[in-house]
Design a protein around this motif. Sequence first.
Motif, PDB file in Angstrom:
ATOM      1  N   ASN A   1       0.826  -1.208   0.000  1.00  0.00           N
ATOM      2  CA  ASN A   1       0.000   0.000   0.000  1.00  0.00           C
ATOM      3  C   ASN A   1       0.860   1.258   0.000  1.00  0.00           C
ATOM      4  OD1 ASN A   1      -2.312  -1.537   0.083  1.00  0.00           O
ATOM      5  ND2 ASN A   1      -2.578  -1.370   2.293  1.00  0.00           N
ATOM      6  N   ASN A   2       0.401   2.255  -0.755  1.00  0.00           N
ATOM      7  CA  ASN A   2       0.985   3.606  -0.731  1.00  0.00           C
ATOM      8  C   ASN A   2       2.475   3.627  -1.013  1.00  0.00           C
ATOM      9  OD1 ASN A   2      -1.595   4.737   0.185  1.00  0.00           O
ATOM     10  ND2 ASN A   2      -1.122   3.763   2.150  1.00  0.00           N
ATOM     11  N   GLN A   3       2.902   2.913  -2.045  1.00  0.00           N
ATOM     12  CA  GLN A   3       4.314   2.912  -2.419  1.00  0.00           C
ATOM     13  C   GLN A   3       4.562   3.564  -3.780  1.00  0.00           C
ATOM     14  OE1 GLN A   3       6.578  -0.609  -1.757  1.00  0.00           O
ATOM     15  NE2 GLN A   3       5.584  -1.103   0.177  1.00  0.00           N
ATOM     16  N   GLY A   4       3.523   4.184  -4.342  1.00  0.00           N
ATOM     17  CA  GLY A   4       3.707   4.912  -5.590  1.00  0.00           C
ATOM     18  C   GLY A   4       4.130   4.051  -6.759  1.00  0.00           C
ATOM     19  N   PHE A   5       3.582   2.852  -6.870  1.00  0.00           N
ATOM     20  CA  PHE A   5       3.995   1.927  -7.926  1.00  0.00           C
ATOM     21  C   PHE A   5       3.718   2.463  -9.331  1.00  0.00           C
ATOM     22  CE2 PHE A   5       4.266  -2.592  -5.992  1.00  0.00           C
ATOM     23  CZ  PHE A   5       5.253  -2.145  -5.138  1.00  0.00           C
ATOM     24  N   GLY A   6       2.537   3.082  -9.489  1.00  0.00           N
ATOM     25  CA  GLY A   6       2.159   3.517 -10.819  1.00  0.00           C
ATOM     26  C   GLY A   6       1.839   2.340 -11.717  1.00  0.00           C
TER      27      GLY A   6
ATOM     28  N   SER B   1      -3.233  -0.746  -2.364  1.00  0.00           N
ATOM     29  CA  SER B   1      -3.993   0.494  -2.223  1.00  0.00           C
ATOM     30  C   SER B   1      -3.105   1.723  -2.399  1.00  0.00           C
ATOM     31  CB  SER B   1      -4.648   0.529  -0.835  1.00  0.00           C
ATOM     32  OG  SER B   1      -5.197   1.794  -0.559  1.00  0.00           O
ATOM     33  N   GLY B   2      -3.694   2.789  -2.948  1.00  0.00           N
ATOM     34  CA  GLY B   2      -3.019   4.082  -3.018  1.00  0.00           C
ATOM     35  C   GLY B   2      -1.747   4.087  -3.827  1.00  0.00           C
ATOM     36  N   ASN B   3      -1.757   3.457  -5.023  1.00  0.00           N
ATOM     37  CA  ASN B   3      -0.550   3.371  -5.835  1.00  0.00           C
ATOM     38  C   ASN B   3      -0.679   4.015  -7.218  1.00  0.00           C
ATOM     39  OD1 ASN B   3       1.859   1.806  -4.657  1.00  0.00           O
ATOM     40  ND2 ASN B   3       0.117   0.592  -3.977  1.00  0.00           N
ATOM     41  N   PHE B   4      -1.775   4.713  -7.478  1.00  0.00           N
ATOM     42  CA  PHE B   4      -1.955   5.425  -8.744  1.00  0.00           C
ATOM     43  C   PHE B   4      -1.695   4.518  -9.950  1.00  0.00           C
ATOM     44  CE2 PHE B   4      -0.108   8.257  -5.506  1.00  0.00           C
ATOM     45  CZ  PHE B   4      -1.168   9.124  -5.319  1.00  0.00           C
ATOM     46  N   ILE B   5      -2.298   3.349  -9.933  1.00  0.00           N
ATOM     47  CA  ILE B   5      -1.970   2.350 -10.967  1.00  0.00           C
ATOM     48  C   ILE B   5      -2.612   2.675 -12.314  1.00  0.00           C
ATOM     49  CG2 ILE B   5      -1.611   0.538  -9.267  1.00  0.00           C
ATOM     50  CD1 ILE B   5      -4.339  -0.580  -9.948  1.00  0.00           C
TER      51      ILE B   5
ATOM     52  N   ASP C   1      -7.198  -5.759  -1.836  1.00  0.00           N
ATOM     53  CA  ASP C   1      -7.405  -4.356  -1.464  1.00  0.00           C
ATOM     54  C   ASP C   1      -6.819  -3.498  -2.569  1.00  0.00           C
ATOM     55  OD1 ASP C   1      -7.534  -1.814  -0.481  1.00  0.00           O
ATOM     56  OD2 ASP C   1      -6.496  -2.231   1.407  1.00  0.00           O
ATOM     57  N   ILE C   2      -7.704  -2.891  -3.364  1.00  0.00           N
ATOM     58  CA  ILE C   2      -7.273  -2.067  -4.490  1.00  0.00           C
ATOM     59  C   ILE C   2      -7.869  -0.675  -4.352  1.00  0.00           C
ATOM     60  CG2 ILE C   2      -9.132  -2.678  -6.076  1.00  0.00           C
ATOM     61  CD1 ILE C   2      -6.860  -3.146  -8.174  1.00  0.00           C
ATOM     62  N   SER C   3      -8.051  -0.265  -3.096  1.00  0.00           N
ATOM     63  CA  SER C   3      -8.686   1.014  -2.790  1.00  0.00           C
ATOM     64  C   SER C   3      -7.763   2.193  -3.108  1.00  0.00           C
ATOM     65  CB  SER C   3      -9.080   1.053  -1.312  1.00  0.00           C
ATOM     66  OG  SER C   3      -7.938   0.875  -0.485  1.00  0.00           O
TER      67      SER C   3
END
Length: 539
Positions: A88-93, A116-120, A142-144
């Motif tokens: 979660n929240n690691q900026g994967f993109g 979650s929170g990775n702007f995919i 969890d893909i929130s």
Amino acid sequence: MTTEPEVTQTPPPSEASSQCKESDIDTDVHDEDEDWDTDLEEDKFPHREAIPEKEKSVVVYEKACKKYGIITSSSFLRGLKKGKVNVNNQGFGPLGAKAVALSLVFDSAVTQLAISGNFIGRSGIKLITDMLKENDTITSVDISENALGSYGAELLSSLLEDNANIININVSGNGFNEYDACYFGTILSNYKSGLKTLDLSHNQLSDQGGIILGKALASNETLQVLNLSWNNIRQQGIKSLFIGLKDNTTLQELDLSYNGIGDKGVESIAERIHELESLLHLDLSSNRIGQIGIGKLMKSIGHNKSLIELKLSKNPITAEGVCLAIGILKEHPECGLQILEIKDISVSSAFSTLLEELLELKPRFRCKHGGFRNQNDIFKFAIKQREENLLNDPFMQLMDFVHQKKLRWVDLFYRLDTDKNLSISEDEFRTGLKSAGIPVTDFQIDQLIERLDVNEDGEIDFNELLEGQKRYVRRLEKIFGASPVEPGQTGRGTRPTSGANKSRPSSSNESRPSSSNKSRPVSRILNRPSSRSDHHTAG
């Protein structure tokens, strides 16, 4: 007779159809299957057959990161080993999501994925959903907080039609609107779906979304937990949801907090909630519910025997409203409610009196409030809470087991020490307590292990078990002024009696000279004043 509100819809955005017909589902979901076979396999793994199956997902992930020029995530690699991936929240993109998807296609150990929170983005959700169609071991997703929008809702609907192994999914905070609700309605209406937990919180489903989901819930036979908080669902949506729940037999937990349903909306709940038999937990926090609404709601709940927990925090019901609620419950002791949560409201002495009267009728009832206004009430509550915490301690369950079975602590130790190496491992302790039927949860067992394993070597020896029992008994003595003594045990109740002790002469009071008045000369007793007042009388 209550009529169900009609759904009035306007044409949805062009990228996603609100009708959710099978023919409208994106037909190119499987068109990128070549990603799994060509990108990283043809020339990147010339000796692929030599890679052990359990290491393949790690190798694929590292190769993918190298190819796409992204940094490998240690959290992801650790998750592959544990079987639970949380990135979660690691900026994967999109590229990071692609590396994750490529890796997990080959994995058969991971059961939970949290990204979650990775702007995919659109391409990222496409790859993740394609991967999940191929992977049959992941059950929780969890893909929130990824701003998936209508395109993502469509892909998720297609995914859950094909993959019945996913039972828990969190898609909160993805910008879904009232038109996207039909995709999730399709999921819930699909008899193939095995979904048990669905989190749709922090979206904009509104009243029409509530109406669509209400219809779907009426026919759903699997969902147990539904979170619809922060969705702007008001009176009409709430009404439809509870009409649907009347025919639902599986939903146990419903979160409707932060929807602003008001007294009118809660009236719709009150009309139906007494008929619901499966719902156990209901969260109505922060919904602008006042005293009028709380009165109608509690009167209906008074006739419900299944609801266990009701959360009403952050509503303008005031301390008087809380007293009204407790008074109604007192009139209906047969209702099943055990927990009432109103954490932000300070209660009065009148509430304390009502609560004590209610507890005589419902001893297991608990009210989680914001504290007492009166100092004496605070003091009384603190003492009672301390006693309850001590009696609910898992060590009390252990002591009760020893008492009921008429065991000594050494007997319990030998029971748990199954390999007879004079120490109890964590697995032996956990398995032994469960097989003995001692009513403790996994969390409580962890608490006991942490408390007893003083030297933190992963083993509990007899002295550690004994010292743990002594510490708990001292706590009991400090609060209650007495300690329990198990049958067949000494006051310490810890060690068996040895053969040598049996041959020793008794040291009871019968063999000792009495120090009572009977052994003193009568003259001394008669001439001795019994109190200070006797001196004055004699003078």
